[in-house]
Design an enzyme around this catalytic site. Structure first.
Site, short mmCIF file in Angstrom:
data_model
loop_
_atom_site.label_atom_id
_atom_site.label_comp_id
_atom_site.label_asym_id
_atom_site.label_seq_id
_atom_site.Cartn_x
_atom_site.Cartn_y
_atom_site.Cartn_z
N ASP A 133 0.84 -1.20 0.00
CA ASP A 133 0.00 0.00 0.00
C ASP A 133 0.87 1.25 0.00
O ASP A 133 1.93 1.26 -0.62
CB ASP A 133 -0.89 -0.04 1.26
N HIS A 166 -3.49 5.80 3.92
CA HIS A 166 -4.30 4.67 3.49
C HIS A 166 -3.81 3.36 4.07
O HIS A 166 -4.59 2.57 4.63
CB HIS A 166 -4.31 4.60 1.96
N ASN A 257 -13.64 -0.09 -6.51
CA ASN A 257 -14.77 0.82 -6.28
C ASN A 257 -15.24 1.42 -7.58
O ASN A 257 -15.26 2.63 -7.77
CB ASN A 257 -14.34 1.94 -5.33
N SER A 319 -11.29 -1.20 -0.17
CA SER A 319 -10.00 -1.17 0.51
C SER A 319 -10.14 -1.48 1.99
O SER A 319 -9.25 -2.04 2.61
CB SER A 319 -9.35 0.21 0.37
#
Length: 378
Positions: A133, A166, A257, A319
């Protein structure tokens, strides 16, 4: 030539859908294009350099090299009888879905999948989970005890500090330690590793994600968690994910998404568990991608977890659903380290709480991951 990378690294991803941008638009210099070259036999650095290539990575798990090469050399390399394929590298980035305020004092997702019910049986101890990530804030008071190292492929060093937030949020859902703010992770004693493959803007390259997976194989990780994805199928990524799976690593990735679009890559690969997101009422969220590849769903709306600087906050997206499944896998492997990836998937599928149409469907896959049932029926 860039080094093949030093052991130990970490990284992250948000609720975002990874958008792939043409590599031709992401030209590294006036006359050099980022590509991934896979050979039929051993990878050959000399051949790439002979054609003006600047080496970025030489992968271990597959006979491939990421490099920046002159545009005119691409067709020459493609015609080389020892070259299997040449594909353009691509830039990726993430989007976030809006979140809404919440007065919840506990992480509703952890309780919805019944993870808190099994912490007296298994808490993830001894299981190595790598988050690919934006990195992890390993100084966070609820993550520091479980952080065990990683690597930064964005800056090419061994410090995968998160500068976007994130990855830190994802990591907290997996393994935040028990705390007074109600943001305990699914597997609060799992070992967290960070591989930073996305920068402070949440952007990165397919070649870096491939390198992160390669790192996970070398470092003998148990679980790879990727809250990222894109719309393009890359042969090199398919092959390196398969190599990781064949090495005994369970791979989990966000479905994306895309608001009902196709399941993104790498989640769409057979070697990867594709995870979509559910809401507080166990319905499929409006932003989640759908398709036959969906294997499981997990909570992904207004998820409370760790944030940069020692705080906590809410985020939404596939996520956020992905680390719930990664955490449950850590619980399973901690209870039974002998389970193979295929066996883990069979247990999770058989014990998931069925939602939507009876049986597996394109919205919920096999259903909502259920930690308690999985541990009881392993």
């Amino acid at each position: 030539m860039k080094s093949n990378f030093t052991p130990m690294a970490v990284s992250v991803y948000f609720i975002a859908t990874l958008i792939i941008v043409s590599a031709a638009a992401g030209q590294i210099s006036q006359d050099k294009i980022p590509v991934i070259i896979c050979f039929k036999g051993n990878s050959d650095v000399a051949v790439v350099e002979e054609h003006g290539g600047e080496i970025k990575y030489q992968y271990h798990a597959i006979p491939a090299i990421a490099a920046n090469v002159p545009q005119h050399s691409i067709s020459i390399l493609k015609d080389d009888p020892d070259v299997k394929y040449v594909e353009l590298d691509a830039e990726v980035y993430i989007d976030e879905e809006p979140v809404f305020s919440s007065d919840d004092k506990v992480p509703w997702g952890v309780s919805r999948i019944q993870a808190d019910k099994v912490h007296n049986i298994s808490s993830g101890s001894g299981v190595k989970v790598v988050v690919i990530d934006t990195g992890i804030d390993y100084t966070h008071p609820y993550l520091a005890a479980n952080y065990h190292g990683g690597y930064d492929f964005v800056n090419d060093d061994a410090d995968p500090m998160d500068d976007a937030g994130h990855g830190t949020h994802v990591a907290g859902t997996i393994a935040a330690t028990d705390n007074e703010i109600g943001a305990v992770g699914v597997a609060p004693n799992a070992e967290l590793y960070a591989v930073k493959a996305l920068d402070s803007h949440g952007t990165g390259w397919v070649s870096d994600i491939n390198a992160a997976i390669d790192w996970a194989i070398i470092e003998d990780m148990d679980v790879i968690s990727m809250s990222l994805g894109g719309s393009t199928n890359f042969t090199s990524q398919f092959e390196i994910c398969q190599a990781a799976y064949d090495s005994g690593i369970v791979i989990v990735a966000a479905a994306g998404n895309g608001y009902g679009g196709n399941v993104s890559y790498p989640a769409a690969y057979d070697s990867v568990i594709a995870v979509s997101a559910t809401s507080l009422i166990d319905s499929n969220t409006y932003f989640s991608n759908i398709g036959d590849e969906i294997e499981l769903v997990a909570p992904g709306a207004n998820i409370r977890s760790t944030t940069l600087g020692g705080g906590y906050g809410l985020k939404s997206g596939t996520s956020m659903a992905t680390p719930h499944v990664s955490g449950v896998i850590a619980l399973l492997l901690s209870a039974d380290s002998g389970l193979e990836p295929a066996e883990v998937r069979e247990i999770l599928a058989a014990t998931a709480t069925d939602l939507g149409d009876e049986g597996r469907d394109i919205y919920y896959g096999n259903g909502l991951v259920n930690a308690s049932a999985a541990l009881e029926n392993r």
